[in-house]
Each structure stands twice: as C-alpha cells, then as structure tokens.
Design an enzyme around this catalytic site. Sequence first.
Site, PDB file in Angstrom:
ATOM      1  CB  SER A 276       4.730   1.313  -4.717  1.00 42.18           C
ATOM      2  OG  SER A 276       4.840   1.036  -3.328  1.00 42.18           O
TER       3      SER A 276
ATOM      4  CG  ASP B 225      10.761  -2.772  -4.041  1.00 41.58           C
ATOM      5  OD1 ASP B 225      10.821  -4.010  -4.120  1.00 41.58           O
ATOM      6  OD2 ASP B 225       9.699  -2.131  -4.118  1.00 41.58           O
TER       7      ASP B 225
ATOM      8  CD  GLU C  68       9.817  -4.641  -9.999  1.00 42.98           C
ATOM      9  OE1 GLU C  68       9.835  -4.581 -11.246  1.00 42.98           O
ATOM     10  OE2 GLU C  68       9.171  -3.847  -9.288  1.00 42.98           O
TER      11      GLU C  68
ATOM     12  CD  GLU D  22       2.577  -6.147  -8.671  1.00 44.84           C
ATOM     13  OE1 GLU D  22       1.931  -5.093  -8.837  1.00 44.84           O
ATOM     14  OE2 GLU D  22       3.767  -6.172  -8.315  1.00 44.84           O
TER      15      GLU D  22
END
Length: 309
Positions: free
Chosen positions: A71, A109, A141, A209
């Site tokens: 992010s 990440d 992810e 999320e």
Amino acid sequence: MFRSTFGRLRRLFSTFSVVKSSYTNVPRKTLADIRQLYDSGEPISMVTSHDYITSQFLEHAKVDINLIGDSLANTTLGYEDTNELTLDEFLYHVKSVQRGNAHSLLIADMPFVSFESSVEQATQTAIKLIQRGKIQGVKIEGGDDETIPTIKKLVSVGIPVMGHVGLTPQKHNALGGYKLQGRTVDDSVRIFKECIKLQEAGVFSIVLECIPNRLSQYITEKLSIPTIGIGAGPHTSGQVLVISDLLGMRGGHVPKFVQQYSDFFTQAVEGVKKYQEDVKSRTFPNADTHGFKMKKDVLEQFKEKVKGL
C-alpha cells in the site's frame, strides 16, 4: 496439520528471538508470540509502516506485527495503485522499515508480478525479501488453486506465510474495484473455501479485508489460526490499519473502516504555514535562540584578514 507446520516454522525462525530492541532489552516478537496471543484470546495488533520513521512509531508503541505493505505505492510513492510498485522499489522500503523496528514481528507483502509466474519465482522473491530485507515472513494475496502450491512451497522451505482474502488490492481490476466482498452466498462460500485451503497449506495467519462482520466472525470461529481484520468487523483475532490512515497523514477521504487516532496532515500543514510566516516576517531564526556566538576578538581578526580580499 497447522500445529505441526507452525512448530517447524517456530524452530526454523527461533534465531530471530535474540534480536534486541533498540530501546529495551525485549526480544523481537516471533511466530510463537503471535500464536500465544491467539491462544490466550488477546487481540493481535498489526499496523503497516513504510519507512524508518513510521516503523519507529510502531517499535515504541510495541505493536505486535509490523506489516510492510505494498500500500506504500499509493500512500507514500504517489502511484495510482499497488500494481505499479516494483520489487526493487519495495525492497528499498522493507530495508528502511527493518532498520527502524527491532520489536515487532516483521512481515512484508509480495508485490504484484513478483510471485505469480511460477513457484520458483515466488520462492526467489521471498528469499530475497528475507535475506536482504531481514524480515520474518511474507504475505501473499489470494487463496485460489494457482496460489496454494506457491504457499505450500514457501512453507516447506521454512518461510512463514500470511494469507490474505476478501478484497485483495492487487486484483482490484478483476474484482470490479475496491468493493466489499462476500455480499452473495457464492462469494461468501468462495472466501471461506480459500481460508480453509490457506490453513491447510500452512499459513500462520490470514488477513480478512472488506468482508461483512458476520462472515468474518464465522470464518474466525471455524479456523484454528489467527485472522487479522481490516474492514471486517470486531470479531477477528486482530486488526490491521495502514499507518497513514491511522494517523491521518494524507488528508482527504477516510475509508469507512478506518478510525483516525490523529490528524498529522492538518498539523503538518499548519506547522509549515507558521514556519513560512516566521521566515517572511524574520521572526525565525532568532539570533539568540537558534544562532551560534562568535567571540568579538575572533570577529575583529577575521575582518582584518579579509579586508584586502
């Protein structure tokens, strides 16, 4: 299966427990510490940070997990989305965060296109992040059939993996934007199945999320590993927020799921405005408060020596 996998990872990463914090004699948190929080029912705190300064905030606040999130592409580097962030750019920030926080468990990440091509590519990326970034694990992810073999491989070589389901920002184009997930029966089933697959693959935790409160509660109750929520309600094992959202560092729109605990942006702008006013009015710097003295005889000798220059 998870408990045996967790035990193997704990042994492989036990060396990180001897890393000392820069301000206390408290060792860096490990997977075992996170598991202990989960087993005791104490909520797990996780916050993203993107550089040395923000990671210092988390160290001194004693946050459980410091996530170096991709992010930072949006919040720190000014990109439109996380997919523009390259691995080399990201690694630069990972190393900066690591230098600033010796207390929290460090998880990074896996940036977009750094792991999707093959299991081999993903393994090399994870190894690079751990060797050069000195982190303790990675977050990936998705929990589909293409991602699971990659996670299993990483876990098998001793790399802790955190899963991430629901709204997965790297796939926002395929999801139709940054929208709530799990609004239909089929979508809820898909998310739950992904969580089960991730747990079976050996992840030590899963980020949920932007999914409904009741769905995240059901998933949390059915799993035997911690869930970390963001926009997923109060019933997860822990919570995560982006540091710039949490502290109000950017101004502008505040997502529904964010609680701002400060207003850094407004305070910073007002501070810079006041500085500019003082510079324009010549009230800063003050000769006595901010300046340095020179002995009178030294000044006179200096003037004498430079007269002919």
